[in-house]
Design a protein around this motif. Structure first.
Motif, PDB file in Angstrom:
ATOM      1  N   ALA A 133      32.000  27.201  31.429  1.00 61.60           N
ATOM      2  CA  ALA A 133      32.153  29.045  32.837  1.00 61.60           C
ATOM      3  C   ALA A 133      33.697  29.638  32.055  1.00 61.60           C
ATOM      4  O   ALA A 133      33.763  30.373  32.745  1.00 61.60           O
ATOM      5  N   MET A 135      36.268  28.723  31.905  1.00 63.84           N
ATOM      6  CA  MET A 135      36.794  27.113  32.624  1.00 63.84           C
ATOM      7  C   MET A 135      38.189  26.974  31.486  1.00 63.84           C
ATOM      8  O   MET A 135      38.216  26.837  31.103  1.00 63.84           O
ATOM      9  N   THR A 136      39.130  27.978  33.039  1.00 63.86           N
ATOM     10  CA  THR A 136      40.981  27.422  32.088  1.00 63.86           C
ATOM     11  C   THR A 136      40.919  25.615  32.370  1.00 63.86           C
ATOM     12  O   THR A 136      40.989  25.563  32.885  1.00 63.86           O
ATOM     13  N   GLN A 156      44.994  36.514  31.178  1.00 67.02           N
ATOM     14  CA  GLN A 156      44.426  37.188  32.715  1.00 67.02           C
ATOM     15  C   GLN A 156      44.690  38.499  32.508  1.00 67.02           C
ATOM     16  O   GLN A 156      46.116  38.978  32.295  1.00 67.02           O
ATOM     17  N   GLN A 180      38.367  37.351  41.276  1.00 67.92           N
ATOM     18  CA  GLN A 180      36.963  36.909  42.020  1.00 67.92           C
ATOM     19  C   GLN A 180      37.401  35.303  42.429  1.00 67.92           C
ATOM     20  O   GLN A 180      38.688  34.106  42.144  1.00 67.92           O
ATOM     21  N   ASP A 221      39.902  37.937  34.287  1.00 67.68           N
ATOM     22  CA  ASP A 221      39.901  37.607  32.089  1.00 67.68           C
ATOM     23  C   ASP A 221      39.662  38.934  31.559  1.00 67.68           C
ATOM     24  O   ASP A 221      38.466  39.257  31.679  1.00 67.68           O
TER      25      ASP A 221
HETATM   26  N1  ARG Z   1      39.315  31.918  33.491  1.00 67.22           N
HETATM   27  C1  ARG Z   1      39.258  31.676  34.758  1.00 67.22           C
HETATM   28  C2  ARG Z   1      39.188  30.548  35.644  1.00 67.22           C
HETATM   29  O1  ARG Z   1      39.079  29.055  35.299  1.00 67.22           O
HETATM   30  C3  ARG Z   1      38.117  32.658  35.399  1.00 67.22           C
HETATM   31  C4  ARG Z   1      36.333  32.150  34.870  1.00 67.22           C
HETATM   32  C5  ARG Z   1      35.771  33.030  36.025  1.00 67.22           C
HETATM   33  N2  ARG Z   1      33.757  32.199  35.506  1.00 67.22           N
HETATM   34  C6  ARG Z   1      33.206  32.374  35.811  1.00 67.22           C
HETATM   35  N3  ARG Z   1      31.928  32.514  34.461  1.00 67.22           N
HETATM   36  N4  ARG Z   1      32.554  33.159  36.968  1.00 67.22           N
HETATM   37  O2  ARG Z   1      39.346  30.275  36.751  1.00 67.22           O
END
Ligand code: ARG
Length: 286
Positions: A133, A135-136, A156, A180, A221
């Motif tokens: 996702a 995902m960081t 970011q 978000q 992002d």
């Molecule tokens: N990279 C950021 C995090 O890991 C945002 C990821 C949001 N990803 C998404 N599929 N909405 O927090």
């Protein structure tokens, strides 16, 4: 595997028109089917491209099961170009990468779309096997999940109205910032001195709110930022970004075996250019 995917694809295509059943006997009988199948199978040069295109179909059409079972991927499909909807289908870099990984593992991919902040709980409860996702990798998350080797870099970014007085991260102090919910953008915004944070379920909602003048900036992002700013008039991305991050696939803590398999698959996909081909399909160099 390849053959089966093709027949699944054909079946998906045919179902719409013919309401045909999707059995393994859906062989290429009509001339139209045959040429489509030939195109697919002979196109070895564009193999990685094919793999990329087939992802979503593989994810959707899980009527035929691989011996290896199903790999369930959790994501939040509000994050183009990594994951978003094209019609009823979740597509994007993560979806295709995960499908390519699943194929290496001899498994079918199934995608579960959910709120971003439900993803780690879903992993821990076993509702999903992996999270892909954008995902960081963060220390906090590492306390509850394992991360694969990294497959992409995220930055970011700060989005503001074109005529904003905000020109750098420092100017965000005391402002209202949209993010978000549960993302690293949320974390960074929460650190900004005197700022008010507006948390949205979707990044795009934050961006829309920004364009309506309800908030002063959005931290998100860079790749989704590029997409959103291209879709909503009057906004720009500041040159100065907040942070550079690594994206990785998350796996439950107790699933070391799957983690190893994913890392092996990822290494192969990097090595043979598949991963780059998937990225190039979704992100065109500026
Ligand atoms: N990279 C950021 C995090 O890991 C945002 C990821 C949001 N990803 C998404 N599929 N909405 O927090």
């Amino acid at each position: 595997m390849k053959k089966k995917v093709v027949s699944v694809m054909l079946c998906v295509a045919m179902t719409a028109a013919l309401m045909a059943g999707c059995g393994s006997s859906s062989t290429e009988t009509t001339s139209e089917d045959t040429s489509a199948a030939t195109e697919e199978t002979e196109d070895t040069a564009a193999e990685t491209e094919d793999a990329a295109e087939e992802t979503a179909d593989t994810a959707e059409a899980d009527t035929e099961e691989s011996a290896g079972g199903t790999l369930v991927m959790g994501t939040n499909a509000e994050f183009p170009p990594y994951e978003y909807y094209e019609g009823q289908e979740v597509v994007g870099i993560d979806a295709e990468m995960a499908a390519a990984v699943a194929e290496k593992l001899g498994m079918d991919l199934k995608i579960e779309d959910m709120a971003f902040d439900s993803l780690i709980p879903a992993l821990s409860s076993g509702k999903v096997d992996i999270v892909a996702a954008g995902m960081t990798v963060t220390e906090d998350r590492l306390a509850s999940v394992n991360f694969s080797d990294t497959y992409a870099t995220g930055i970011q970014a700060i989005i503001v109205p074109e005529d904003s007085e905000i020109t750098s991260a420092d100017d965000l102090a005391g402002k209202t910032i949209g993010v978000q919910q549960g993302t690293t953008g949320d974390l960074y915004a929460s650190d900004v001195e005197g700022a008010t944070i507006e948390r949205y379920a979707k990044g795009m909602e934050a961006v829309q709110s920004l364009s309506q003048g309800k908030i002063d900036a959005v931290i998100i992002d860079n790749e989704p930022a590029n997409v959103f700013v291209s879709e909503v008039a009057g906004l720009k991305i500041l040159d100065e970004a907040f942070a550079t991050e690594d994206y990785a696939i998350a796996v439950a803590k107790d699933n070391e075996e799957l983690l190893d398999q994913i890392n092996t698959a990822l290494a192969e996909l990097k090595e043979d250019g598949t991963l780059q081909a998937i990225v190039d399909k979704y992100i065109t160099a500026e």
